[in-house]
Design an enzyme around this catalytic site. Structure first.
Site, PDB file in Angstrom:
ATOM      1  N   HIS A  88      59.724 -15.486 -26.988  1.00 31.74           N
ATOM      2  CA  HIS A  88      60.878 -15.940 -26.196  1.00 31.74           C
ATOM      3  C   HIS A  88      61.425 -17.260 -26.728  1.00 31.74           C
ATOM      4  CE1 HIS A  88      58.949 -13.476 -22.701  1.00 31.74           C
ATOM      5  NE2 HIS A  88      59.420 -12.706 -23.673  1.00 31.74           N
ATOM      6  N   HIS A 251      66.097  -7.589 -21.988  1.00 28.44           N
ATOM      7  CA  HIS A 251      64.899  -8.341 -22.378  1.00 28.44           C
ATOM      8  C   HIS A 251      64.284  -7.769 -23.656  1.00 28.44           C
ATOM      9  CE1 HIS A 251      61.691 -11.199 -22.055  1.00 28.44           C
ATOM     10  NE2 HIS A 251      60.886 -10.237 -22.470  1.00 28.44           N
ATOM     11  N   ASP A 255      63.446  -9.947 -26.922  1.00 26.63           N
ATOM     12  CA  ASP A 255      62.175  -9.905 -27.655  1.00 26.63           C
ATOM     13  C   ASP A 255      62.395  -9.581 -29.132  1.00 26.63           C
ATOM     14  OD1 ASP A 255      60.355 -10.480 -25.616  1.00 26.63           O
ATOM     15  OD2 ASP A 255      59.961  -8.377 -25.139  1.00 26.63           O
ATOM     16  N   HIS A 278      56.671  -5.251 -29.723  1.00 25.37           N
ATOM     17  CA  HIS A 278      56.266  -6.299 -30.664  1.00 25.37           C
ATOM     18  C   HIS A 278      55.598  -5.740 -31.922  1.00 25.37           C
ATOM     19  CE1 HIS A 278      57.483  -9.122 -27.719  1.00 25.37           C
ATOM     20  NE2 HIS A 278      56.591  -8.732 -26.843  1.00 25.37           N
TER      21      HIS A 278
HETATM   22 ZN   LIG Z   1      59.312 -10.618 -23.816  1.00 25.24          ZN
END
Ligand SMILES: [Zn+2]
Length: 317
Positions: A88, A251, A255, A278
């Protein structure tokens, strides 16, 4: 002048901050209290984290090949030393076009603040942005690079393709009523959309049913309704609801911007993904860096010749 970098007047320049600034918070996963200090850095330093709580300070450059753990967060790792949940803050740095920064931490995790990049944007703007006497370097994607995982219903993929700007398309599919009632797809193009307005405030999210298992695995220990959207089986539990109608998918874009900034330079590209996270974002970053025929480093002589996203009005910010 031997050794000096020639910088022409109108070139897009690297950025840092004007002065140091500190705050404190708690790690989303570790639940540990942490102090964070952001400090200006010289041109071509990049973004470097420093663990200042250890007997000897350990420096961890924000680079995709330093990412170890990707369960629920992006974690920089050097031997046993970790800096967790960098995404973030990295997203805010990308969004404000900050190339060079020192980040001092007194624990292993970046504080979660309000669960979005909004607090970091506010902090960085309070410190003031500083243009530097060095041309800003971009990584321009020349060939499409794609990574995939799983099959059929479980297929996830992410790709970067050539594009004269910076844009994102993201699809999610959580099979959850509260998420399915919002848009499962979002597209932003920073030629016209502002990062600060459309992306930065989107919070991370989680499911109450998973909290116990996550905590047992050492994750989500600092998570609460103050720093995440939390859902039970049917609905959002936060009393004031969502910040954006499509906050979940926004969001995921936040990311991705942070994960991709671990490539070390702002990208000139379009990112398109389905159910990425991720781990896959890091795989994509590494795949791109390894494919040296798929990109080149460029600078821009003036805002007028740069892609709109990075031009005069800096829509990206
Ligand atoms: Zn996040």
């Amino acid at each position: 002048m031997a050794g000096a970098t020639l910088i022409r007047q109108n070139m897009l320049r690297q950025r840092t901050i004007q002065r140091s600034i500190s705050t404190k918070g708690v790690g989303l996963h570790s639940g540990r209290r942490v102090d964070i200090t952001l400090r200006p850095a010289a041109p071509d330093t990049g973004i470097v984290f420093h663990r200042v709580d250890l007997p000897e300070v350990v420096d961890l450059p924000a680079q995709a090949n330093q990412v170890g753990d990707t369960r629920m967060a992006s974690v920089l790792q050097q031997g046993n030393v970790r800096v967790s949940t960098v995404e973030h803050l990295m997203s805010a740095l990308a969004g404000l076009g900050i190339d060079n920064l020192h980040i001092d931490l007194t624990a292993e995790e970046v504080p979660i603040m309000d669960g979005s990049a909004g607090t970091f944007v506010y902090l960085l703007r309070s410190a003031g942005l500083q243009e530097q006497a060095a041309p800003k370097k971009f990584l321009r994607v020349l060939k499409t690079v794609e990574v995939r995982e799983g099959e059929g219903d479980a297929l996830k993929w992410a790709r970067l393709e050539p594009y004269d700007g910076y844009a994102f398309s993201f699809s999610i599919d959580f099979h959850h009523p509260a998420i399915d009632s919002t848009a499962n797809f979002a597209e932003v193009d920073f030629a016209t959309d502002s990062y600060v307005k459309t992306i930065a405030r989107a919070r991370t999210f989680g499911f109450a049913s998973e909290v116990e298992a996550l905590r047992a695995a050492g994750l989500a220990r600092g998570g609460s309704l103050d720093n995440a959207i939390v859902m039970d089986e049917y609905r959002v539990l936060n009393s004031d609801g969502l910040r954006y109608e499509d906050e979940f998918v926004k969001h995921k874009i936040l990311d991705a911007i942070g994960d991709l900034y671990l490539i070390g330079k702002p990208l000139v590209a379009r990112y398109v993904a389905c159910k990425s996270g991720h781990a896959l974002n890091n795989k994509l970053a590494r795949e791109l860096l390894a494919r040296q025929d798929a990109w080149e480093i460029v600078s821009y002589e003036s805002a007028a010749t740069a892609p709109k996203a990075f031009g005069q009005e800096w829509k990206f910010a």
